[in-house]
Structures are given as C-alpha cells and as structure tokens.
Design an enzyme around this catalytic site. Structure first.
Site, short mmCIF file in Angstrom:
data_model
loop_
_atom_site.label_atom_id
_atom_site.label_comp_id
_atom_site.label_asym_id
_atom_site.label_seq_id
_atom_site.Cartn_x
_atom_site.Cartn_y
_atom_site.Cartn_z
N SER A 147 48.68 50.07 38.05
CA SER A 147 49.28 50.13 36.73
C SER A 147 50.09 48.87 36.46
O SER A 147 50.21 48.00 37.33
CB SER A 147 50.18 51.37 36.60
OG SER A 147 51.36 51.15 37.34
N LYS A 148 50.64 48.82 35.27
CA LYS A 148 51.44 47.68 34.81
C LYS A 148 52.47 47.22 35.84
O LYS A 148 52.71 46.04 36.00
CB LYS A 148 52.19 48.08 33.53
CG LYS A 148 51.40 47.85 32.29
CD LYS A 148 51.91 46.63 31.56
CE LYS A 148 50.85 45.82 30.88
NZ LYS A 148 50.10 44.92 31.69
N ARG A 149 53.09 48.21 36.48
CA ARG A 149 54.19 47.82 37.37
C ARG A 149 53.70 47.03 38.57
O ARG A 149 54.48 46.44 39.31
CB ARG A 149 55.01 49.04 37.79
CG ARG A 149 54.37 49.92 38.81
CD ARG A 149 55.07 51.25 38.96
NE ARG A 149 54.17 52.20 39.56
CZ ARG A 149 54.04 52.36 40.86
NH1 ARG A 149 54.76 51.65 41.70
NH2 ARG A 149 53.17 53.24 41.35
N GLY A 204 51.82 44.45 38.21
CA GLY A 204 51.52 43.09 37.72
C GLY A 204 50.43 43.14 36.67
O GLY A 204 50.15 44.20 36.11
N GLU A 228 45.67 39.10 30.10
CA GLU A 228 46.90 38.63 30.75
C GLU A 228 46.60 37.52 31.76
O GLU A 228 47.35 36.56 31.88
CB GLU A 228 47.59 39.79 31.49
CG GLU A 228 48.36 40.72 30.59
CD GLU A 228 48.85 41.93 31.37
OE1 GLU A 228 50.04 41.96 31.72
OE2 GLU A 228 48.04 42.83 31.65
#
Ligand code: GLU
Length: 493
Positions: free
Chosen positions: A253-255, A257, A263
């Site tokens: 997930s986002k956390r 990276g 991105e």
C-alpha cells in the site's frame, strides 16, 4: 493450435499500479513471445467509479512502459468495441439466450430482502448463499412484481453438485467445492452486467486463448467457469500470477512508498528499469542475470517459470536497478529525460532548455553514477546552477574551521586565476603543484575547494567540477568561501 491472444483488462477507476502493470507486462511478454496478440480491454461498467481521466492515465502509463497493444479502444481491431460500456447489447444478448434456455432466471429480490434472507439463514445455521427462490416464480408473479416497479436482476442457475476443477498454468490443479457456487447475478437490476459475466462474454468473443491475471481473481474463476459452461463456450487457459506483498508480507500500500507507475515516472525512474524489476516479480528468467532487455525477456518468458509464491516488493532494489540503468543508458537520452527535472527544480528557466542543454548534459554525465533517479540527478547537480548554497556543517568543521584555511583558499584562487586553460587536467596540475610548493597535502586543497565550490563534502571528481563550473564561477565561489572562512571564530588564529 489457435494463435495466442491475451488481454489486459483494467478498470479505469484510478492510476495504474505496479500490480496491474506487472499483469499487463506478463500478458505482453507472453503475447510477444508467441507472436500473438496483446489486447487492451477496458472494464468500465462500474460507471460510478470509472473516469476518462483515469483511463487516459492508464493508457499513458502503459505507453510509457513500452507495453504496446495490438487491439484496444484507441487503435480498434477486429473484435471491438474494446470498452465494456460499448458492448452492453452483447451481454444483454448472451443473458437473453440463457433466459430462453432456462439456464438463468429473473430475480426480483431487493438488497434489503437479500440481507434479511442471509440473516435468517445464518440464524438457522444454513449456507448464506442465495436460495434460488426467484427461480420458482410464475410468470404471473413476475409481472405482478414488475407492475410494482421492481426491476429484476438476472441470475445464472448454478445447480452444480461436483467440484469445479481448474488446471491453472501457474497454480496447477485447483479444486473449488460446489458449496462456494451460488446462483450468481450476471446482469444487475440496472441492466449492467457483472464483472464475472462480462468478462466471460468478452474473453470468448475476443477469442482470448489465455487469461493471465492477478491471483486475487482466482476465487472468481469457478464462477466464470459456470458461465462458460452455461453459454457453451470452451474454456481458455487460466494463469493466475502471484500476489505482490510488502516486505512485511502485508498488502502493498501507499505507506510502503510509490505504488503507481505515474509516481515512478514523476520520481524520475526509467521505464526499462521498472519493466525489468516488475518482470522479476514472480517470474524467474533462469540463471543469475537480473538485468534483461525487453527482447531478452520476450525470448525467455514462459508461464512455467512464474512462481506460485507471493512476490516481495522491494523499493530499495527497484531504486538500485534504476541507478544501474541510469548509469548505462545513452547520455543524451538520460540528459533529455532529466531536463524537465532541472526545470522543475528551478535550475533551468522554462524556455531556456535549448540554451542550457550542453551544460545539463555535462552535469548529468558527472553525477549520474552517484544517484538513483532523474530527480536525484537534478538535486545532485544543483550547485552547478546556483551558488547560493550553504556549506555542510560537518564539512565546515573539518575543512574550513582550520587555522590557515582562508589563506590557503586565497592562494588556490590566485593560482587558478592565472590559468589560461581551464580544463580538469590543468586545474589538477595547478592544485597539486601548489600543494607541493606550500608543503601541504593535495587532499587538504581538494577537500577545501570542493566545499567552497559545492557546499558538500562528496560528489563527482573535483577537477571535473571545477572545469564544468568554469573560471569565473570558480573564482567567485572561492572568494565567497574565503570571506566565509574569515568570518568563522575558529579560523582567527
Ligand atoms: N477489470 C478486472 C480488474 O481490473 C479484470 C480482471 C481480469 O483480468 O479478469 O481486476
């Protein structure tokens, strides 16, 4: 055997994530390896969550990665249209056929009624799957319900007693017990097909030979097998590629990276680095070599070498791989790709790209083997474009706050001022002979000068930096450093 046809079928509800990109890549590699077709289909029937901008971004990410498709919404093809919302009549037709044959029925239960039925079943300890009550409605009852304004969904009759046995090309034999199969909704009451129905109709009508997709869809596959059987379609081959997990084995997930292709692009990754890294997420090319060109991957790709085990996503490794490509790629290309980052950081004024090109190219050449991304290239090159940097405190303590340093720098400045030729070699020669004359170590001059010219204690070869800065900027910065050193309390003695 029929020619290989595979598809990537994203739902345009967000940007393309690394998991989706990896699925697309495996399909692409498989198609290219077999000389088959790679089809792009857009699963956009979830109209609330789908958007044109997400679609555009997915297409642009795929293009950036170099995963070109042979058929798709923009390029067309013999099996179009390639957007599910443009294929509604085809699903309707397939559903009507199943209704006519008695393999499907209209279901008038509302979401609230379905919830109540499940609750009741739970209370009585029965399975909570749909009990098929609407299959027994008379035509008169159906008309009565319709007259009340109810709009029916369509359900497939899943009267199956034996397990569904799947021969997955990655996972081997997978057995699904019939209890997991209920009379699944194939068309919702709003007239839209469900994923499991539209997917089968499309895969069949688009002559897809191999369905290569994420493992999270494995549990959908037995439902789809029932749809294939009901419609009398032959099954394609299935290959469910392993999950991608974070290093702590949780869902990526986002956390953890960056997770979207966009991105990575914005951070300054090279597409070939991302493609190379993604290819190794669950596929092993055999042998030790990790760096592969697209052609090498195409030549070697096979589903047999795709693992069942989850792949672990490692941000450090992908950055390391990018660094490898950054150092080895054609310098003109890297500089061209890095240029927007110099503009974004305010190092090159918009419109001055042409004028600054040679300089950017030189700087990129000097710093690229020390960094991991194009963004870091621009960061590492900052001091070539700006002289208003501050000096690293540890550097100041070590190289400036030393008795006699202001004088030493002054002498260096004088010596460099005398130089006719200002290339790396002449600068080096001047610095070394000055060190000999003064009886100091060349390293003292080198460290001091580096800090004066860049504000940093580390970086590319100092003499290359001096040459790249040119005489005027060098002398100016030396002068600025002399004044700074004189202002330090430690240097008074
Ligand atoms: N639209 C589905 C998804 O994005 C496609 C799944 C499939 O490949 O069948 O997950």
């Amino acid at each position: 055997m029929s020619p290989v046809r595979v598809r990537f079928a994203p739902s345009p509800t967000g940007s393309l994530h690394v998991g989706g990109a990896r699925t697309a890549l495996f399909n692409w590699l498989f198609a290219r390896h077999h000389g088959g077709a790679f089809v792009l289909r857009i699963d956009d029937t979830d109209t609330d969550r789908s958007s044109e901008s997400a679609l555009e971004q997915i297409l642009s990410s795929l293009r950036w990665l170099g995963l070109d498709w042979d058929e798709g919404p923009d390029v067309g093809g013999p099996y179009g249209p390639y957007r599910q919302t443009e294929r509604l009549a085809l699903y309707r037709e397939a559903a009507e056929k199943l209704l006519d044959e008695g393999r499907a029925y209209r279901c008038y239960c509302t979401p609230e009624e379905l919830a109540a039925q499940r609750e009741e079943a739970r209370r009585q300890g029965r399975p909570t799957t749909y009990d098929g009550r609407c299959a027994r409605l008379s035509r008169a009852k159906q008309l009565e319900l319709e007259a009340q304004g109810r709009r029916p969904a369509i359900r497939l009759k899943a009267d199956r007693r034996e397990p569904v046995v799947l021969h997955d090309r990655v996972r081997g034999e997978v057995v699904f017990q019939p209890e997991v199969l209920e009379d699944l909704v194939i068309v919702k009451s709003n007239g839209y097909p469900t994923y499991n129905f539209a997917c089968v109709v499309d895969d069949h009508q688009m002559a897809i030979t191999h369905v290569i997709r994420a493992e999270e869809h494995l549990s959908n596959t037995p439902k789809q097998v029932l749809v294939y059987e009901a419609l009398g379609y032959p099954l394609p081959e299935f290959a469910h590629v392993p999950m991608i997990l974070a290093p702590d084995r949780s869902k990526l997930s986002k956390r953890h990276g960056a997770t979207s292709v966009e991105e990575y692009r914005e951070e300054g990754f090279l597409p070939e680095a991302l493609v190379n890294y993604l290819a190794l997420l669950g596929w092993s090319p055999g042998g030790e070599e990790e760096f592969l060109t697209s052609q090498e991957m195409i030549d070697r790709f096979s589903l047999e070498r795709v693992s069942k085990n989850p792949a672990i996503y490692d941000q450090k490794k992908i950055a390391w791989m990018n660094g490898h490509y950054l150092t080895r790629a054609d310098l003109d290309r890297v500089a061209r790709l890095a240029l927007p980052f110099f503009v974004e950081m305010g190092l090159v004024a918009p419109g001055n790209e042409q004028k600054e090109w040679e300089r950017v190219r030189e700087v990129v050449g000097l710093v690229r083997d020390r960094v991991k991304t194009l963004k870091e290239v621009a960061e590492a090159g900052t001091y070539f474009f700006r002289s208003d940097f501050t000096y690293e405190p540890q550097g100041v303590a070590k190289h400036f706050a030393v008795p006699g340093r202001a004088d030493l720098l002054t002498r260096v400045g004088e010596r460099l001022a005398e130089l006719e030729r200002f290339d790396a070699e002449s600068v080096e020669h001047a610095c070394r002979s000055l060190a000999d004359e003064l009886g100091v170590k060349a390293a003292a001059i080198i460290h001091c000068l580096r800090l004066a010219l860049t504000g940093r204690t580390m970086g590319p070869g100092l003499f290359d930096i001096v040459a790249a800065l040119g005489k005027a900027a060098t002398l100016e910065r030396v002068q600025r450093a002399v004044e700074y050193v004189r202002s330090l309390p430690q240097s008074v003695s």
